[in-house]
Design an enzyme around this catalytic site. Structure first.
Site, PDB file in Angstrom:
ATOM      1  N   CYS A  91      43.557   4.848 -59.584  1.00  0.00           N
ATOM      2  CA  CYS A  91      44.059   3.519 -59.185  1.00  0.00           C
ATOM      3  C   CYS A  91      43.261   2.955 -58.034  1.00  0.00           C
ATOM      4  CB  CYS A  91      45.377   3.730 -58.870  1.00  0.00           C
ATOM      5  SG  CYS A  91      46.408   4.080 -60.248  1.00  0.00           S
ATOM      6  N   HIS A  92      42.801   3.928 -57.313  1.00  0.00           N
ATOM      7  CA  HIS A  92      42.310   3.486 -55.858  1.00  0.00           C
ATOM      8  C   HIS A  92      40.469   3.631 -55.884  1.00  0.00           C
ATOM      9  CE1 HIS A  92      46.025   2.992 -53.928  1.00  0.00           C
ATOM     10  NE2 HIS A  92      46.387   4.297 -54.362  1.00  0.00           N
TER      11      HIS A  92
ATOM     12  N   CYS B 206      53.358   7.403 -52.793  1.00  0.00           N
ATOM     13  CA  CYS B 206      52.308   7.091 -53.915  1.00  0.00           C
ATOM     14  C   CYS B 206      52.076   8.232 -54.747  1.00  0.00           C
ATOM     15  CB  CYS B 206      51.141   6.584 -53.150  1.00  0.00           C
ATOM     16  SG  CYS B 206      50.543   5.133 -54.047  1.00  0.00           S
TER      17      CYS B 206
ATOM     18  N   CYS C 166      51.649  12.674 -17.618  1.00  0.00           N
ATOM     19  CA  CYS C 166      50.188  13.234 -17.705  1.00  0.00           C
ATOM     20  C   CYS C 166      49.277  12.010 -18.287  1.00  0.00           C
ATOM     21  CB  CYS C 166      50.315  14.156 -18.539  1.00  0.00           C
ATOM     22  SG  CYS C 166      50.823  15.998 -17.846  1.00  0.00           S
ATOM     23  N   HIS C 167      49.764  11.335 -19.310  1.00  0.00           N
ATOM     24  CA  HIS C 167      48.804  10.572 -20.095  1.00  0.00           C
ATOM     25  C   HIS C 167      48.591   9.213 -19.594  1.00  0.00           C
ATOM     26  CE1 HIS C 167      47.928  13.690 -22.827  1.00  0.00           C
ATOM     27  NE2 HIS C 167      49.083  13.809 -23.362  1.00  0.00           N
TER      28      HIS C 167
ATOM     29  N   ARG D  94      50.310  17.222 -33.139  1.00  0.00           N
ATOM     30  CA  ARG D  94      49.825  17.092 -31.702  1.00  0.00           C
ATOM     31  C   ARG D  94      51.085  16.904 -30.695  1.00  0.00           C
ATOM     32  NH1 ARG D  94      48.629  18.822 -27.828  1.00  0.00           N
ATOM     33  NH2 ARG D  94      46.320  19.043 -26.609  1.00  0.00           N
TER      34      ARG D  94
ATOM     35  N   CYS E  15      52.315  19.381 -27.470  1.00  0.00           N
ATOM     36  CA  CYS E  15      52.462  19.136 -26.118  1.00  0.00           C
ATOM     37  C   CYS E  15      53.999  19.412 -25.797  1.00  0.00           C
ATOM     38  CB  CYS E  15      52.079  17.615 -25.916  1.00  0.00           C
ATOM     39  SG  CYS E  15      50.420  17.064 -25.402  1.00  0.00           S
TER      40      CYS E  15
HETATM   41  C1  HEC Z   1      51.751  18.282 -18.271  1.00  0.00           C
HETATM   42  C2  HEC Z   1      50.731  17.285 -18.634  1.00  0.00           C
HETATM   43  C3  HEC Z   1      51.037  16.796 -20.320  1.00  0.00           C
HETATM   44  C4  HEC Z   1      52.283  16.427 -20.601  1.00  0.00           C
HETATM   45  C5  HEC Z   1      53.355  16.135 -19.861  1.00  0.00           C
HETATM   46  C6  HEC Z   1      52.015  15.789 -21.991  1.00  0.00           C
HETATM   47  N1  HEC Z   1      50.710  16.086 -22.369  1.00  0.00           N
HETATM   48 FE1  HEC Z   1      49.869  15.591 -24.077  1.00  0.00          FE
HETATM   49  N2  HEC Z   1      48.047  16.449 -23.547  1.00  0.00           N
HETATM   50  C7  HEC Z   1      48.013  17.100 -22.426  1.00  0.00           C
HETATM   51  C8  HEC Z   1      46.891  17.946 -22.503  1.00  0.00           C
HETATM   52  C9  HEC Z   1      46.158  18.645 -21.294  1.00  0.00           C
HETATM   53  C10 HEC Z   1      46.142  17.326 -23.610  1.00  0.00           C
HETATM   54  C11 HEC Z   1      44.750  17.787 -24.061  1.00  0.00           C
HETATM   55  C12 HEC Z   1      43.659  16.983 -23.593  1.00  0.00           C
HETATM   56  C13 HEC Z   1      43.924  15.453 -23.766  1.00  0.00           C
HETATM   57  O1  HEC Z   1      43.381  14.905 -24.921  1.00  0.00           O
HETATM   58  O2  HEC Z   1      44.684  14.879 -23.020  1.00  0.00           O
HETATM   59  C14 HEC Z   1      47.102  16.689 -24.450  1.00  0.00           C
HETATM   60  C15 HEC Z   1      46.654  16.000 -25.541  1.00  0.00           C
HETATM   61  C16 HEC Z   1      47.555  14.943 -26.051  1.00  0.00           C
HETATM   62  C17 HEC Z   1      47.345  14.250 -27.304  1.00  0.00           C
HETATM   63  C18 HEC Z   1      45.866  14.277 -28.133  1.00  0.00           C
HETATM   64  C19 HEC Z   1      45.054  13.016 -27.459  1.00  0.00           C
HETATM   65  C20 HEC Z   1      43.577  13.068 -28.283  1.00  0.00           C
HETATM   66  O3  HEC Z   1      42.799  12.185 -27.974  1.00  0.00           O
HETATM   67  O4  HEC Z   1      43.238  14.118 -28.838  1.00  0.00           O
HETATM   68  C21 HEC Z   1      48.292  13.603 -27.599  1.00  0.00           C
HETATM   69  C22 HEC Z   1      48.482  12.487 -28.863  1.00  0.00           C
HETATM   70  C23 HEC Z   1      49.431  13.671 -26.627  1.00  0.00           C
HETATM   71  N3  HEC Z   1      48.871  14.966 -25.601  1.00  0.00           N
HETATM   72  C24 HEC Z   1      50.635  13.289 -26.745  1.00  0.00           C
HETATM   73  C25 HEC Z   1      51.749  13.632 -25.854  1.00  0.00           C
HETATM   74  C26 HEC Z   1      53.212  13.229 -25.982  1.00  0.00           C
HETATM   75  C27 HEC Z   1      53.745  12.531 -26.942  1.00  0.00           C
HETATM   76  C28 HEC Z   1      53.802  13.854 -24.795  1.00  0.00           C
HETATM   77  C29 HEC Z   1      55.153  13.673 -24.463  1.00  0.00           C
HETATM   78  C30 HEC Z   1      56.113  14.309 -25.475  1.00  0.00           C
HETATM   79  C31 HEC Z   1      52.707  14.717 -24.069  1.00  0.00           C
HETATM   80  N4  HEC Z   1      51.424  14.605 -24.689  1.00  0.00           N
HETATM   81  C32 HEC Z   1      52.968  15.167 -22.997  1.00  0.00           C
HETATM   82  C33 HEC Z   1      48.894  17.451 -21.448  1.00  0.00           C
HETATM   83  C34 HEC Z   1      50.057  16.765 -21.305  1.00  0.00           C
HETATM   84  C1  HEC Z   2      49.087   4.322 -60.922  1.00  0.00           C
HETATM   85  C2  HEC Z   2      48.474   3.794 -59.801  1.00  0.00           C
HETATM   86  C3  HEC Z   2      48.409   4.755 -58.480  1.00  0.00           C
HETATM   87  C4  HEC Z   2      48.064   6.063 -58.319  1.00  0.00           C
HETATM   88  C5  HEC Z   2      47.899   7.068 -59.315  1.00  0.00           C
HETATM   89  C6  HEC Z   2      48.154   6.189 -56.853  1.00  0.00           C
HETATM   90  N1  HEC Z   2      48.258   5.115 -56.194  1.00  0.00           N
HETATM   91 FE1  HEC Z   2      48.306   4.659 -54.077  1.00  0.00          FE
HETATM   92  N2  HEC Z   2      48.930   2.750 -54.332  1.00  0.00           N
HETATM   93  C7  HEC Z   2      48.982   2.146 -55.755  1.00  0.00           C
HETATM   94  C8  HEC Z   2      49.440   0.594 -55.615  1.00  0.00           C
HETATM   95  C9  HEC Z   2      49.830  -0.210 -56.771  1.00  0.00           C
HETATM   96  C10 HEC Z   2      49.774   0.439 -54.081  1.00  0.00           C
HETATM   97  C11 HEC Z   2      49.830  -0.783 -53.433  1.00  0.00           C
HETATM   98  C12 HEC Z   2      51.324  -0.792 -53.622  1.00  0.00           C
HETATM   99  C13 HEC Z   2      52.183   0.023 -52.621  1.00  0.00           C
HETATM  100  O1  HEC Z   2      52.126  -0.210 -51.537  1.00  0.00           O
HETATM  101  O2  HEC Z   2      52.964   0.622 -53.273  1.00  0.00           O
HETATM  102  C14 HEC Z   2      49.313   1.993 -53.545  1.00  0.00           C
HETATM  103  C15 HEC Z   2      49.042   2.155 -52.230  1.00  0.00           C
HETATM  104  C16 HEC Z   2      48.776   3.042 -51.823  1.00  0.00           C
HETATM  105  C17 HEC Z   2      48.441   3.413 -50.312  1.00  0.00           C
HETATM  106  C18 HEC Z   2      48.473   2.165 -49.148  1.00  0.00           C
HETATM  107  C19 HEC Z   2      47.193   1.309 -48.927  1.00  0.00           C
HETATM  108  C20 HEC Z   2      47.320   0.211 -47.937  1.00  0.00           C
HETATM  109  O3  HEC Z   2      46.191  -0.334 -47.606  1.00  0.00           O
HETATM  110  O4  HEC Z   2      48.511   0.051 -47.605  1.00  0.00           O
HETATM  111  C21 HEC Z   2      47.764   4.480 -50.084  1.00  0.00           C
HETATM  112  C22 HEC Z   2      47.296   5.040 -48.635  1.00  0.00           C
HETATM  113  C23 HEC Z   2      47.788   5.366 -51.302  1.00  0.00           C
HETATM  114  N3  HEC Z   2      48.380   4.280 -52.186  1.00  0.00           N
HETATM  115  C24 HEC Z   2      47.326   6.292 -51.515  1.00  0.00           C
HETATM  116  C25 HEC Z   2      47.276   7.227 -52.672  1.00  0.00           C
HETATM  117  C26 HEC Z   2      47.081   8.622 -52.926  1.00  0.00           C
HETATM  118  C27 HEC Z   2      46.549   9.436 -51.678  1.00  0.00           C
HETATM  119  C28 HEC Z   2      47.201   8.860 -54.242  1.00  0.00           C
HETATM  120  C29 HEC Z   2      46.959  10.133 -55.017  1.00  0.00           C
HETATM  121  C30 HEC Z   2      47.885  11.267 -54.474  1.00  0.00           C
HETATM  122  C31 HEC Z   2      47.720   7.742 -54.811  1.00  0.00           C
HETATM  123  N4  HEC Z   2      47.556   6.567 -53.885  1.00  0.00           N
HETATM  124  C32 HEC Z   2      48.014   7.410 -56.155  1.00  0.00           C
HETATM  125  C33 HEC Z   2      48.780   2.785 -56.959  1.00  0.00           C
HETATM  126  C34 HEC Z   2      48.533   4.030 -57.221  1.00  0.00           C
END
Ligand code: HEC
Ligand code: HEC
Length: 259
Positions: free
Chosen positions: A76-77, A112, A178-179, A216, A220
């Site tokens: 389909c896709h 899907c 932190c963030h 992720r 955290c």
């Molecule tokens: C004590 C500090 C701290 C707190 C509080 C914290 N984080 Fe983080 N987080 C980190 C560190 C360190 C990393 C790894 C380095 C980075 O990408 O910031 C990280 C990474 C992440 C990333 C990945 C970013 C990337 O680009 O890969 C996400 C998403 C994230 N944190 C979400 C959260 C969320 C949601 C919460 C709250 C529930 C939270 N963090 C609380 C320290 C913290």
């Molecule tokens: C029989 C046809 C069919 C098959 C097989 C199918 N899809 Fe779809 N898919 C659709 C149709 C139709 C839509 C758009 C309507 C909707 O959102 O439900 C859709 C929507 C989606 C979207 C959303 C796209 C957007 O731009 O929002 C994703 C992601 C997706 N399919 C992934 C998958 C994946 C991964 C599989 C296999 C595991 C899969 N589909 C199998 C028909 C199919």
């Protein structure tokens, strides 16, 4: 994996001594800007980027007819998902009016998969779903994240922001501390970024695995010595939606390479 203990709490105290300026008042910056140049080079080279393995696994699951399925995704896709519209993929998570719930890209794939290819249900973050998500999201690489922020999303984003500002766990800190306040500061040898979501699913050098945004967030929370939200909880959906909306305008980097 970073660990917070009493020593870290001391480091935390040092960290908190830094004057609080909110860098987000400036602009959203990808985690890419905070990682080491060697990690950036690894991300940029498809042959070096370990996350490409998940893309290739997802590609096979996507193109080939799977055991027990009546159709392949590619039927389909298009082979390799050529019929997807990248800008449409960049909108996730979206709101499903009918079901009245937030739908992540992985959940859309899962729906899907069940509805259209007749496959059995898999739980959130099952490795096959993660590989499919990484592959599908990678179809939109370079596309700016574009999560809806008006209408029905307003209340949901507010709920997500509240969770982002809630203090959790033994270290009693909130995500934003932190963030939003300390990006650029070092904690345990890692440079804190803005916690943006544009690179997910991302390959983590620390754990050596491809990691979804849910996972992720859970990691955290665990490092904060808090009970992580379950993968199917409303909290993780709202938090994930809020994080992704903060990434609006940043380019999709899936699979990013991160610490
Ligand atoms: C004590 C500090 C701290 C707190 C509080 C914290 N984080 Fe983080 N987080 C980190 C560190 C360190 C990393 C790894 C380095 C980075 O990408 O910031 C990280 C990474 C992440 C990333 C990945 C970013 C990337 O680009 O890969 C996400 C998403 C994230 N944190 C979400 C959260 C969320 C949601 C919460 C709250 C529930 C939270 N963090 C609380 C320290 C913290
Ligand atoms: C029989 C046809 C069919 C098959 C097989 C199918 N899809 Fe779809 N898919 C659709 C149709 C139709 C839509 C758009 C309507 C909707 O959102 O439900 C859709 C929507 C989606 C979207 C959303 C796209 C957007 O731009 O929002 C994703 C992601 C997706 N399919 C992934 C998958 C994946 C991964 C599989 C296999 C595991 C899969 N589909 C199998 C028909 C199919």
């Amino acid at each position: 994996m970073i660990h917070f203990n009493k020593t870290t709490l001391l480091c935390g105290a040092l960290l908190l001594a830094v004057p609080a300026t909110n860098v987000l008042a400036g602009e959203a910056r990808s985690g890419y800007d905070y990682i080491k140049p060697a990690s950036r080079a690894m991300q940029d080279d498809d042959f070096e980027n370990p996350g490409m393995l998940a893309v290739e696994q997802g590609r096979a699951l996507f193109n080939d007819l799977q055991a027990g399925a009546s159709k392949a995704c590619a039927d389909c896709h298009g082979i390799d998902g050529t019929k997807f519209i990248p800008a449409s993929l960049a909108r996730y998570p979206v709101y499903d009016e009918e079901a009245a719930e937030i739908v992540t890209l992985q959940e859309q794939i899962s729906r899907c998969r069940e509805a259209n290819s007749g496959s059995q249900h898999l739980p959130i973050d099952n490795p096959d779903l993660v590989a499919l998500e990484t592959f599908v999201r990678n179809r939109a690489i370079g596309e700016p994240v574009n999560v809806q922020t008006d209408g029905v999303m307003v209340a949901l984003l507010k709920a997500g922001e509240e969770l982002y500002r809630t203090r959790y766990g033994l270290i009693d800190m909130a995500c934003y501390q932190c963030h939003d306040i300390y990006p650029g500061q070092m904690i345990r040898g890692q440079k804190i970024s803005q916690g943006q979501a544009n690179g997910f699913p991302a390959y983590r050098l620390d754990t050596g695995t491809i990691t979804t945004l849910n996972q992720r967030i859970q990691q955290c929370l665990t490092s904060m010595r808090a009970e992580p939200f379950a993968a199917d909880s409303e909290e993780i959906r709202q938090l994930g939606l809020y994080l992704m909306s903060r990434s609006n305008g940043l380019k999709i980097e899936t699979p990013a390479v991160r610490y």
